[in-house]
Design an enzyme around this catalytic site. Structure first.
Site, PDB file in Angstrom:
ATOM      1  N   SER A 149       0.834  -1.198   0.000  1.00  0.00           N
ATOM      2  CA  SER A 149       0.000   0.000   0.000  1.00  0.00           C
ATOM      3  C   SER A 149       0.871   1.250   0.000  1.00  0.00           C
ATOM      4  O   SER A 149       1.656   1.463  -0.911  1.00  0.00           O
ATOM      5  CB  SER A 149      -0.967  -0.036   1.179  1.00  0.00           C
ATOM      6  OG  SER A 149      -1.928   0.982   1.067  1.00  0.00           O
ATOM      7  N   ASP A 302      -2.505   6.457  -3.939  1.00  0.00           N
ATOM      8  CA  ASP A 302      -1.303   5.819  -3.394  1.00  0.00           C
ATOM      9  C   ASP A 302      -0.827   4.713  -4.348  1.00  0.00           C
ATOM     10  O   ASP A 302      -1.457   4.479  -5.387  1.00  0.00           O
ATOM     11  CB  ASP A 302      -1.581   5.299  -1.969  1.00  0.00           C
ATOM     12  CG  ASP A 302      -2.547   4.127  -1.929  1.00  0.00           C
ATOM     13  OD1 ASP A 302      -3.279   3.912  -2.916  1.00  0.00           O
ATOM     14  OD2 ASP A 302      -2.580   3.418  -0.910  1.00  0.00           O
ATOM     15  N   ASP A 304      -0.932   1.473  -4.700  1.00  0.00           N
ATOM     16  CA  ASP A 304      -1.827   0.429  -5.222  1.00  0.00           C
ATOM     17  C   ASP A 304      -3.224   0.963  -5.512  1.00  0.00           C
ATOM     18  O   ASP A 304      -4.139   0.204  -5.817  1.00  0.00           O
ATOM     19  CB  ASP A 304      -1.871  -0.785  -4.297  1.00  0.00           C
ATOM     20  CG  ASP A 304      -2.561  -0.511  -2.976  1.00  0.00           C
ATOM     21  OD1 ASP A 304      -2.452   0.617  -2.468  1.00  0.00           O
ATOM     22  OD2 ASP A 304      -3.204  -1.440  -2.432  1.00  0.00           O
ATOM     23  N   ASP A 306      -5.725   2.229  -3.856  1.00  0.00           N
ATOM     24  CA  ASP A 306      -6.957   2.004  -3.104  1.00  0.00           C
ATOM     25  C   ASP A 306      -7.308   3.231  -2.260  1.00  0.00           C
ATOM     26  O   ASP A 306      -8.414   3.326  -1.732  1.00  0.00           O
ATOM     27  CB  ASP A 306      -6.899   0.728  -2.260  1.00  0.00           C
ATOM     28  CG  ASP A 306      -5.774   0.702  -1.244  1.00  0.00           C
ATOM     29  OD1 ASP A 306      -4.960   1.645  -1.191  1.00  0.00           O
ATOM     30  OD2 ASP A 306      -5.697  -0.298  -0.479  1.00  0.00           O
TER      31      ASP A 306
END
Length: 577
Positions: A149, A302, A304, A306
């Site tokens: 993340s 960010d 990834d 999400d």
């Protein structure tokens, strides 16, 4: 000196069936006398937690590497085959932009394939929400995304999903952990791939996913009128670049400016300290471009994709960052307004938030007679509510303070792609009404109250840090505050003990949520303070929420100062600064 038990683990790795590069890395640390680094790399096994793995990359049992990932994957394979004995098990795998993410994704695919599980592997990096979507779209029993993340570049991780596209919850989370823990040697891991079981996927899943995102749009006419809304977007070197610009274009926005210096995926994140839109520093380049072109809205995802952070112009025309609570409340406020205007509210709709997310969302939902459910921190719990209500109630949207939002239920995890699209739509609607997004927020506050939140985090790295965090929580449990910032504490919720105590009457109520290491204090003046160790980072987090009435947008600044002073006093009283 290295503890004997740690030295034994180091020796086992040096003598075991590990590759030369791994052994050389360990040997180099030994020769340089880096005992603290070695101890941290081997003092425990990298924990396969309820969400999967996350750790610093490198050699060692407490590091993210092909072996720790391999043992986790083998345990997951074993559990999947036990759970679906008469089916051809299928999994989907995606990865983000981080160093080694593509390699780790390929290793996981090879292990699944070696266990006669069919793998749908994204050919290139993709956002986490698309992986969640792909699981149900392809009829998979599970899925994995290789990501850490928004953690620093040294980290990588591995999140596990179930057949509904959500991260695993009870009982599967604990059962998978038990299976992973049964794998005691890398010699039990099947690393030899069966190529015929690996299927590459890409553009066709992108198209199916984007069609679902386009279906979320409620105010198409406003976008047509305001299509030239000036938007700055940054992917912060991550996966968002693969879909966000295209989705905004398909929504009808014609004036999107990508921050080119951050557009190329890069696991070293060269332009930021932390690749996290929650951090002001990570938004510097996007804000600079916004000022340069006089933008209406700034969006950043960010690595990834999400999570999404946003910036808008305040009443003075200066760009300000909105926090996750503000954006989440604005989104729910917009969605409920738009659903009501479209005649879509039937009394069966609901929204979801987490226990540390602003209570403003409940006030908004109540005003529309829409049910609000509250969950523990983590989107897997929001997805669990959706699963339980499927076919009986209609999910509109939900979110958590840490910049994660989920609109619609075709994805069962936080989704920065669809959030970017709906935030842009919301900004277009505001402009169509002669407002800025900031003015829309001020109007929301005048109706429901001005809620302001602040998050204070303390990072405590390594073994000693974990012990310090445990001690902080123990101290707060044994010695809770009687008053905070001049207001009496009237309610104490201990989510670990599943009890809520009303201090004025002495009544105790059971909290009907899974046990979690969270403490929450509610004061007489409506302030709420929550303490929670992070489940994925070496941090303890304190969430502070205060509120005051706002009579008009002209009083915004004076009321905000009053709220800031209240937050400051809370920090002082709880010795958090």
């Amino acid at each position: 000196m290295i503890e004997i038990s740690i030295k034994q683990k180091i020796d086992a790795w040096l003598a075991g069936n590990y590759d030369k590069g791994t052994k050389d890395e360990i040997q180099g640390l030994l020769e340089r006398g880096e005992h603290e680094a070695l101890s941290d790399a081997f003092y425990r096994d990298l924990e396969f937690g309820t969400g999967g793995l996350r750790g610093i990359m490198g050699a060692g049992s407490n590091r993210m590497n092909r072996y720790t990932l391999g043992m986790a994957t083998q345990g997951l394979c074993n559990y999947l085959k036990q759970n679906f004995p008469d089916q051809q098990v299928k999994v989907a795998i995606a990865h983000d932009c981080r160093n080694n993410s593509d390699t780790f994704a390929r290793i996981a695919a090879e292990i699944f394939s070696a266990n006669d599980i069919h793998v749908y592997l994204f050919e290139e990096l993709r956002p986490t929400p698309e992986l969640s979507f792909a699981i149900r779209h392809l009829g998979c029993q599970s899925g994995v995304v290789v990501t850490a993340s928004h953690n620093p570049k040294e980290y990588n991780g591995y999140k596990v999903y179930w057949n509904d596209g959500a991260q695993v919850t009870a009982p599967h989370d604990k059962n998978i952990i038990a299976e992973v823990n049964k794998i005691t040697s890398i010699d039990e891991v099947k690393f030899e791939a069966k190529a015929e079981n690996i299927h590459m996927i890409g553009k066709e899943i992108d198209e199916a996913y984007m069609q679902q995102v386009l279906g979320l749009s409620i105010s198409k006419e406003a976008i047509q009128r305001q299509h030239d809304l000036k938007i700055v977007y940054s992917s912060i070197h991550g996966t968002g670049i693969t879909l966000v610009p295209e989705v905004l274009k398909r929504f009808g926005f014609t004036n999107v400016h990508v921050v080119e210096e951050q557009a190329d995926p890069n696991g070293n994140f060269p332009t930021v300290v932390y690749p996290n839109p929650e951090e002001k520093e990570a938004m510097t380049l996007a804000l600079s471009k916004a000022r340069e072109i006089d933008a209406d809205l700034v969006l950043a995802t960010d690595p990834d994709s999400d999570r999404v952070g946003i910036a808008v112009k305040n009443l003075k025309g200066e760009f300000v960052l909105l926090n996750g609570n503000q954006t989440g409340a604005l989104l729910i406020n917009y969605l409920l307004q738009a659903w009501q205007k479209a005649g879509k509210l039937t009394g069966k709709e609901f929204v979801v938030k987490t226990i540390v997310t602003t209570d403003l969302i409940k006030k908004i939902a109540d005003s529309y007679n829409v049910t609000m459910y509250e969950t523990l921190t983590g989107f897997k719990y929001i997805a669990e509510v959706i699963r339980a209500k499927e076919g009986k109630e209609v999910y509109i949207g939900g979110g958590e303070e840490s910049y994660g939002y989920m609109i619609g239920d075709f994805v069962r995890d936080k989704d920065g792609i669809s959030a970017c699209a709906l935030i842009a739509e919301m900004a277009a609607v505001a402009r169509d009404q002669g407002q800025s997004l900031f003015e829309m927020m001020a109007e929301m506050y005048t109706r429901y109250g001005f809620y302001k939140e602040e998050l204070v985090s303390f990072t405590k790295k390594g073994r000693r840090g974990a012990e310090e965090i445990q001690q902080m929580m123990a101290d707060m449990r044994s010695n809770p505050p009687q008053s905070i910032a001049g207001s009496n504490v009237v309610e104490v919720s201990d989510y670990k003990m599943s009890t809520r105590k009303l201090l004025l009457t002495g009544e105790e109520h059971k909290i009907e949520l899974e046990s979690s290491n969270v403490l929450q204090y509610l004061t007489e003046d409506g302030s709420k303070i929550s303490a929670r160790p992070s489940g994925t980072e070496p941090k303890i987090k304190f969430y502070i929420s205060v509120n005051e009435p706002l009579s008009s947008k002209e009083d915004f600044e004076a009321t905000e100062q009053k709220l800031d002073q209240k937050i400051e006093q809370i920090l002082v009283d709880l010795k958090l600064k």
